[in-house]
Design an enzyme around this catalytic site. Structure first.
Site, PDB file in Angstrom:
ATOM      1  N   HIS A 236       0.838  -1.207   0.000  1.00 44.96           N
ATOM      2  CA  HIS A 236       0.000   0.000   0.000  1.00 44.96           C
ATOM      3  C   HIS A 236       0.875   1.260   0.000  1.00 44.96           C
ATOM      4  O   HIS A 236       0.754   2.120  -0.883  1.00 44.96           O
ATOM      5  CB  HIS A 236      -0.914  -0.017   1.230  1.00 44.96           C
ATOM      6  CG  HIS A 236      -1.790   1.184   1.354  1.00 44.96           C
ATOM      7  ND1 HIS A 236      -3.093   1.194   0.964  1.00 44.96           N
ATOM      8  CD2 HIS A 236      -1.537   2.431   1.820  1.00 44.96           C
ATOM      9  CE1 HIS A 236      -3.616   2.390   1.180  1.00 44.96           C
ATOM     10  NE2 HIS A 236      -2.689   3.166   1.712  1.00 44.96           N
ATOM     11  N   GLU A 237       1.769   1.353   0.994  1.00 46.37           N
ATOM     12  CA  GLU A 237       2.625   2.544   1.070  1.00 46.37           C
ATOM     13  C   GLU A 237       3.568   2.583  -0.138  1.00 46.37           C
ATOM     14  O   GLU A 237       3.905   3.660  -0.630  1.00 46.37           O
ATOM     15  CB  GLU A 237       3.413   2.576   2.388  1.00 46.37           C
ATOM     16  CG  GLU A 237       2.553   2.586   3.663  1.00 46.37           C
ATOM     17  CD  GLU A 237       1.521   3.701   3.739  1.00 46.37           C
ATOM     18  OE1 GLU A 237       1.767   4.797   3.184  1.00 46.37           O
ATOM     19  OE2 GLU A 237       0.452   3.479   4.347  1.00 46.37           O
TER      20      GLU A 237
END
Ligand code: ZN
Length: 512
Positions: free
Chosen positions: A269-270
């Protein structure tokens, strides 16, 4: 001197001012990153003051009359240039930021910033002690300051200016009906899925040593395109991405040794956020254009990699043998089909960040509604935990065990403000599906390439169509440019229906 060279001189003058402002902003971000990663808690008060001072300087520079004058003088130059040119975009976006910033007194921003730092520390303590009363007075102050911030702008709904700060062009009158339509479509899907026997995901909850988890996560994001020469990863309780320049983009993750998915998917995600920041055109470096254009577009990039790619069958056809090799004891008897089902298990759970992609938006819409109610003065902070639990019971059929797993689970209200904090996540999910659909339409080989472990095709397309532009285009302009259509919930609903009616082997399509 000719008009053109006069304009060019003034443009250069504006750019020099902006580079100075960006340097101050970046310094404040480094201090903030340090506070969240390695700083001893004893530094909290001083750090709040240091960040506030830098922010105040940056605010003073941006709101200086000379910037206003330059923007006025450059109006004819801007109009003579193509809309998407770097020069016209920089003048246009700076004007927007300038007009916004001049409405807010610098002293107010400094006060708010300082408050955010101490409120964050109070939240850390309150969360670990499961005691909302510790953070309550800070949150009451945050609500007061959030309302005051909104009051510096004209608005139809008090949340509009706060939403506009991160998702320009979005308003309560647009979002309420959009979300209500989405909730209507999602509820029967969630009910249909959760009424069949639930998937066994116990294979994900064995002992998975921290170091090996981190190493695998790093391998994955490097393969999809994260550049470790221009970024790094650290461990924090609440994962986030920070960018100090196009050449220094940092992400964080959190690791649980009894849960394989937490670290893996928050790293992807990041990593998706970071690919966006690392992919910004170099000619935009150091200016206001070198950033993501909105919270919704930023979130679309992280969710696209985390869910649409990272939780797809093709992705695991590629990565599962490597994962099995690392965790031989835990996964050697688990076939890829079982693993794929486990990572896509749909369950009504109390924690947003653990939520699957089907129920996730229900979590967001609860927060969005509670934010609006607090800003409207219809919900007092003291009644928030009860209101939270009521909504969870109504929308997801569960009541959190305590406030740390309930109203205190997310940092946003405690470390930032109330208003504009959550709509970006749902917008991100909707935009991700729409953009991915657009990418595959332009480039049908993308899905096969992913199965073969080739992520360059998709990454390159996203870079060219989204990342490179930085803040040149607004979210709505980008979505229209890339997909030829305005924002819609349909691609997301189609994606969810396709994927889950296959996986859950439900008879016929899931009711829409
Ligand atoms: Zn995110």
């Amino acid at each position: 001197m000719s008009n053109i060279s006069l304009f060019q001189r003034k443009y250069q003058e504006l750019k020099n001012c902006l580079i100075k402002i960006q340097a101050l902003e970046a310094a404040a971000s480094v201090l903030n990153w340090d506070q969240t990663t390695y700083m001893p808690t004893g530094g909290t008060y001083a750090r709040g003051r240091q960040i506030a001072t830098l922010k105040e300087f940056a605010h003073e520079e941006l709101t200086d009359q000379s910037i206003g004058q330059l923007l006025e003088d450059l109006r004819p130059y801007e109009q003579s240039l193509p809309y998407g040119s770097t020069e016209a975009s920089l003048i246009r976006v700076t004007r927007r930021d300038y007009e916004r910033a001049t409405r807010v007194p610098p002293k107010f921003m400094a006060k708010f910033c300082q408050h955010q730092a101490v409120s964050y520390e109070a939240w850390v303590k309150a969360k670990s002690l499961k005691d909302f009363s510790i953070v309550r007075p800070y949150l009451e102050k945050t609500l007061e300051l959030s309302r005051e911030l909104a009051s510096f702008f004209p608005y139809k709904h008090i949340a509009d200016p706060l939403i506009d700060l991160v998702d320009e062009g979005m308003t309560v009158s647009i979002l309420r009906p959009l979300f209500s339509k989405l909730r209507q479509k999602l509820r029967p899907i969630v009910e249909a899925i959760t009424s069949v026997p639930s998937i066994d995901d116990s294979c994900l909850h064995q002992y998975y040593p921290k170091e090996q988890q981190l190493q695998f996560g790093c391998n994955v994001i490097e393969r999809i395109g994260f550049d470790f020469q221009r970024g790094r990863i650290d461990v924090t309780p609440h994962p986030f991405t920070s960018s100090f320049s196009i050449g220094d983009v940092r992400i964080t993750t959190r690791v649980y040794e009894d849960n394989l998915t937490e670290s893996l998917f928050s790293t992807i995600h990041e990593g998706g956020h970071a690919l966006y920041e690392q992919g910004i055109g170099l000619e935009l470096e150091g200016t206001l254009l070198a950033g993501g254009t909105s919270s919704g577009i930023h979130e679309s990039q992280s969710r696209l990699w985390e869910n649409i790619v990272g939780r797809s069958r093709g992705f695991w056809e590629c990565f599962y043998p490597q994962l099995q090799g690392i965790f031989l004891k835990q996964l050697s008897s688990v076939p890829v089909s079982q693993f794929y089902q486990a990572i896509n298990k749909v369950v009504k759970s109390p924690i947003r960040t653990d939520a699957d992609e089907v129920t996730y938006n229900l979590h967001i819409m609860i927060r969005f509604d509670l934010e609006l109610a607090m800003l409207e003065g219809k919900l007092a902070v003291k009644d928030l935990p009860e209101a939270w639990n009521e909504r969870y019971k109504r929308d997801l059929g569960i009541v959190p065990a305590n406030d740390s797993q309930g109203v205190m689970q997310d940092v946003h209200w405690y470390g930032e403000m109330i208003g504009g904090m959550f709509q970006g996540y749902t917008l991100g999910n909707l935009i991700a599906a729409q953009i991915y659909q657009g990418a595959v339409k332009h480039n049908p080989e993308i899905t096969v390439a992913i199965e073969q472990g080739n992520f360059t095709l998709l990454h390159k397309w996203l870079k060219q169509n989204i990342h490179e532009h930085g803040r040149k285009y607004t979210a709505n302009e980008l979505i229209n440019r890339v997909t030829g259509k305005p924002l819609s919930i349909d691609p997301f609903i189609d994606y969810i229906q396709d994927k889950y009616s296959n996986m859950y082997d439900l008879k016929g399509p899931i009711p829409a």
